[in-house]
Design a protein around this motif. Sequence first.
Motif, PDB file in Angstrom:
ATOM      1  N   ALA A 150      30.731 -22.497 -34.796  1.00  0.00           N
ATOM      2  CA  ALA A 150      31.563 -21.507 -34.121  1.00  0.00           C
ATOM      3  C   ALA A 150      32.847 -21.286 -34.913  1.00  0.00           C
ATOM      4  O   ALA A 150      33.187 -22.077 -35.801  1.00  0.00           O
ATOM      5  CB  ALA A 150      31.888 -21.987 -32.706  1.00  0.00           C
ATOM      6  N   PRO A 151      33.585 -20.232 -34.587  1.00  0.00           N
ATOM      7  CA  PRO A 151      34.871 -20.013 -35.255  1.00  0.00           C
ATOM      8  C   PRO A 151      35.838 -21.160 -34.998  1.00  0.00           C
ATOM      9  O   PRO A 151      35.718 -21.892 -34.011  1.00  0.00           O
ATOM     10  CB  PRO A 151      35.377 -18.710 -34.621  1.00  0.00           C
ATOM     11  CG  PRO A 151      34.149 -18.028 -34.110  1.00  0.00           C
ATOM     12  CD  PRO A 151      33.242 -19.130 -33.667  1.00  0.00           C
ATOM     13  N   SER A 152      36.798 -21.310 -35.884  1.00  0.00           N
ATOM     14  CA  SER A 152      37.848 -22.316 -35.699  1.00  0.00           C
ATOM     15  C   SER A 152      38.782 -21.883 -34.574  1.00  0.00           C
ATOM     16  O   SER A 152      39.175 -20.717 -34.482  1.00  0.00           O
ATOM     17  CB  SER A 152      38.645 -22.500 -36.987  1.00  0.00           C
ATOM     18  OG  SER A 152      39.797 -23.290 -36.759  1.00  0.00           O
ATOM     19  N   ALA A 153      39.142 -22.836 -33.732  1.00  0.00           N
ATOM     20  CA  ALA A 153      40.086 -22.553 -32.653  1.00  0.00           C
ATOM     21  C   ALA A 153      41.500 -22.363 -33.170  1.00  0.00           C
ATOM     22  O   ALA A 153      42.379 -21.931 -32.414  1.00  0.00           O
ATOM     23  CB  ALA A 153      40.057 -23.692 -31.632  1.00  0.00           C
ATOM     24  N   PHE A 154      41.731 -22.666 -34.447  1.00  0.00           N
ATOM     25  CA  PHE A 154      43.069 -22.592 -35.022  1.00  0.00           C
ATOM     26  C   PHE A 154      43.271 -21.359 -35.895  1.00  0.00           C
ATOM     27  O   PHE A 154      44.290 -21.237 -36.582  1.00  0.00           O
ATOM     28  CB  PHE A 154      43.367 -23.867 -35.810  1.00  0.00           C
ATOM     29  CG  PHE A 154      43.291 -25.109 -34.967  1.00  0.00           C
ATOM     30  CD1 PHE A 154      44.340 -25.469 -34.135  1.00  0.00           C
ATOM     31  CD2 PHE A 154      42.146 -25.895 -34.972  1.00  0.00           C
ATOM     32  CE1 PHE A 154      44.265 -26.601 -33.347  1.00  0.00           C
ATOM     33  CE2 PHE A 154      42.060 -27.038 -34.182  1.00  0.00           C
ATOM     34  CZ  PHE A 154      43.120 -27.385 -33.359  1.00  0.00           C
ATOM     35  N   GLY A 155      42.299 -20.464 -35.887  1.00  0.00           N
ATOM     36  CA  GLY A 155      42.463 -19.194 -36.574  1.00  0.00           C
ATOM     37  C   GLY A 155      42.148 -19.187 -38.047  1.00  0.00           C
ATOM     38  O   GLY A 155      42.342 -18.169 -38.715  1.00  0.00           O
ATOM     39  N   TYR A 156      41.627 -20.288 -38.591  1.00  0.00           N
ATOM     40  CA  TYR A 156      41.257 -20.325 -40.009  1.00  0.00           C
ATOM     41  C   TYR A 156      39.851 -19.743 -40.187  1.00  0.00           C
ATOM     42  O   TYR A 156      38.874 -20.314 -39.699  1.00  0.00           O
ATOM     43  CB  TYR A 156      41.296 -21.754 -40.536  1.00  0.00           C
ATOM     44  CG  TYR A 156      42.683 -22.262 -40.821  1.00  0.00           C
ATOM     45  CD1 TYR A 156      43.231 -22.158 -42.091  1.00  0.00           C
ATOM     46  CD2 TYR A 156      43.454 -22.850 -39.821  1.00  0.00           C
ATOM     47  CE1 TYR A 156      44.507 -22.635 -42.367  1.00  0.00           C
ATOM     48  CE2 TYR A 156      44.730 -23.330 -40.076  1.00  0.00           C
ATOM     49  CZ  TYR A 156      45.253 -23.212 -41.355  1.00  0.00           C
ATOM     50  OH  TYR A 156      46.521 -23.675 -41.619  1.00  0.00           O
ATOM     51  N   ARG A 157      39.771 -18.631 -40.885  1.00  0.00           N
ATOM     52  CA  ARG A 157      38.480 -17.984 -41.092  1.00  0.00           C
ATOM     53  C   ARG A 157      37.491 -18.900 -41.811  1.00  0.00           C
ATOM     54  O   ARG A 157      36.309 -18.963 -41.455  1.00  0.00           O
ATOM     55  CB  ARG A 157      38.676 -16.701 -41.913  1.00  0.00           C
ATOM     56  CG  ARG A 157      37.397 -15.905 -42.128  1.00  0.00           C
ATOM     57  CD  ARG A 157      37.591 -14.753 -43.107  1.00  0.00           C
ATOM     58  NE  ARG A 157      37.843 -15.239 -44.472  1.00  0.00           N
ATOM     59  CZ  ARG A 157      39.000 -15.157 -45.090  1.00  0.00           C
ATOM     60  NH1 ARG A 157      40.047 -14.613 -44.486  1.00  0.00           N
ATOM     61  NH2 ARG A 157      39.152 -15.615 -46.330  1.00  0.00           N
ATOM     62  N   GLU A 158      37.962 -19.613 -42.837  1.00  0.00           N
ATOM     63  CA  GLU A 158      37.070 -20.424 -43.667  1.00  0.00           C
ATOM     64  C   GLU A 158      36.675 -21.747 -43.021  1.00  0.00           C
ATOM     65  O   GLU A 158      35.821 -22.450 -43.551  1.00  0.00           O
ATOM     66  CB  GLU A 158      37.722 -20.676 -45.024  1.00  0.00           C
ATOM     67  CG  GLU A 158      37.920 -19.419 -45.859  1.00  0.00           C
ATOM     68  CD  GLU A 158      36.609 -18.741 -46.214  1.00  0.00           C
ATOM     69  OE1 GLU A 158      35.602 -19.464 -46.382  1.00  0.00           O
ATOM     70  OE2 GLU A 158      36.578 -17.506 -46.318  1.00  0.00           O
ATOM     71  N   LEU A 159      37.266 -22.089 -41.899  1.00  0.00           N
ATOM     72  CA  LEU A 159      36.940 -23.358 -41.231  1.00  0.00           C
ATOM     73  C   LEU A 159      36.051 -23.147 -40.012  1.00  0.00           C
ATOM     74  O   LEU A 159      35.918 -24.036 -39.170  1.00  0.00           O
ATOM     75  CB  LEU A 159      38.233 -24.084 -40.828  1.00  0.00           C
ATOM     76  CG  LEU A 159      39.177 -24.428 -41.981  1.00  0.00           C
ATOM     77  CD1 LEU A 159      40.339 -25.266 -41.474  1.00  0.00           C
ATOM     78  CD2 LEU A 159      38.438 -25.159 -43.100  1.00  0.00           C
ATOM     79  N   GLY A 160      35.444 -21.976 -39.921  1.00  0.00           N
ATOM     80  CA  GLY A 160      34.547 -21.692 -38.819  1.00  0.00           C
ATOM     81  C   GLY A 160      33.378 -20.868 -39.300  1.00  0.00           C
ATOM     82  O   GLY A 160      33.161 -20.676 -40.494  1.00  0.00           O
ATOM     83  N   SER A 161      32.593 -20.341 -38.349  1.00  0.00           N
ATOM     84  CA  SER A 161      31.408 -19.572 -38.699  1.00  0.00           C
ATOM     85  C   SER A 161      31.116 -18.557 -37.609  1.00  0.00           C
ATOM     86  O   SER A 161      31.646 -18.630 -36.494  1.00  0.00           O
ATOM     87  CB  SER A 161      30.204 -20.501 -38.886  1.00  0.00           C
ATOM     88  OG  SER A 161      29.937 -21.193 -37.673  1.00  0.00           O
ATOM     89  N   ASN A 162      30.244 -17.631 -37.933  1.00  0.00           N
ATOM     90  CA  ASN A 162      29.750 -16.650 -36.984  1.00  0.00           C
ATOM     91  C   ASN A 162      28.545 -17.246 -36.272  1.00  0.00           C
ATOM     92  O   ASN A 162      27.486 -17.404 -36.874  1.00  0.00           O
ATOM     93  CB  ASN A 162      29.372 -15.368 -37.725  1.00  0.00           C
ATOM     94  CG  ASN A 162      28.686 -14.346 -36.831  1.00  0.00           C
ATOM     95  OD1 ASN A 162      28.649 -14.496 -35.611  1.00  0.00           O
ATOM     96  ND2 ASN A 162      28.136 -13.309 -37.436  1.00  0.00           N
TER      97      ASN A 162
END
Length: 366
Positions: free
Chosen positions: A236-248
Amino acid sequence: MQDRRRFLTTAAAAAGAFSLPALAAVPERRFAPQPAGWRTFELTTRVTPALAQGASQVWVPLPSLDTDWQRSLETGYTSNGAAVRTADGVEGARMLHVTFDPAVRDPFVEVVTRVQTRDRAVDWARPAAARQDAATLAHALRPTALIPTDGIVRDTALKAVGDARTDADKVRRIYDWVVGNAWREPKVRGCGEGDIRTMLETGDLGGKCADINALFVGLCRAVGVPARDVYGLRLAPSAFGYRELGSNSASLKGAQHCRAEVFLKAHGWVAMDPADVAKVMRQETGEWIKSVQHPLVAPVYRGLYGGWEGNWVGYNTAHDVSLPGSKLGKLGFLMYPVAEDAQGRFDSYAPDDFRYTIAAREFKSS
């Protein structure tokens, strides 16, 4: 590359001294994972192997970890092949193994797994004597095919730790050395191969998570600190707003990510992820950030030393994996679906050619 490595080494060593006035006006991003409530995900992997010639077989990794940060729950599957849950027998990596008769048209398998995850963060202010059986610690010190602990690996580790004597001091210095000398290389296929001897011998320390975190693990092992890679998938996306630390969550076929753990006598197994520090530095913005003091990088640099975010599932900590029923050699690690037919092993790093999809959905707490 030498100039860049010297620059980053200096930057990592000076992480506490903010010497870049131009960044003073840039607010620091928050990144502070903390253990709290559990998140529940349903993970669906569907494999429809293409170009199968003759009998074929597929292996789908299953979550194998039950810890204080992950609960691996039930798994179900449907297939027009013969499927069985199994493991590699040595490393404990669980998988679904499916064999298809040559007469089967359009072979497929769909695996649905539920897991619960949560953030991790060590409380450095509250040490307590940690216990772990000797066999597990010995296993986390052993050399593997891709992670040797002698020669240039040990020489590099000794230089990195310098006069450090405690396990915690050694790990701190190795983390900083890896962040300061390795870098994210977007052109590397998949998550990389994790061949750390070749990385060090060539001086090319650019790679992705399976390279950079394997380097961290190997250096720790080489100086007597138990460490292991944890191979898994961003959910899932990062809860902290980092695009590269999450996923679709709807499309995870390129979301594989390995992390690392070290065993510290005063804290037990502790989360680490220098590879994601490198990823934020290289890819979070259009600029290649080359200082851990940057307001975008600093909280990640701090937070991933002892913690990680629970938007990710760990499959296993296995190296040198023997796939049950395979006619080919061992895998360095098992983090992707794998398939073989009469012509050989499919390319797991090419999901659209191999033909597999992975998706996740989260069940919100009521």
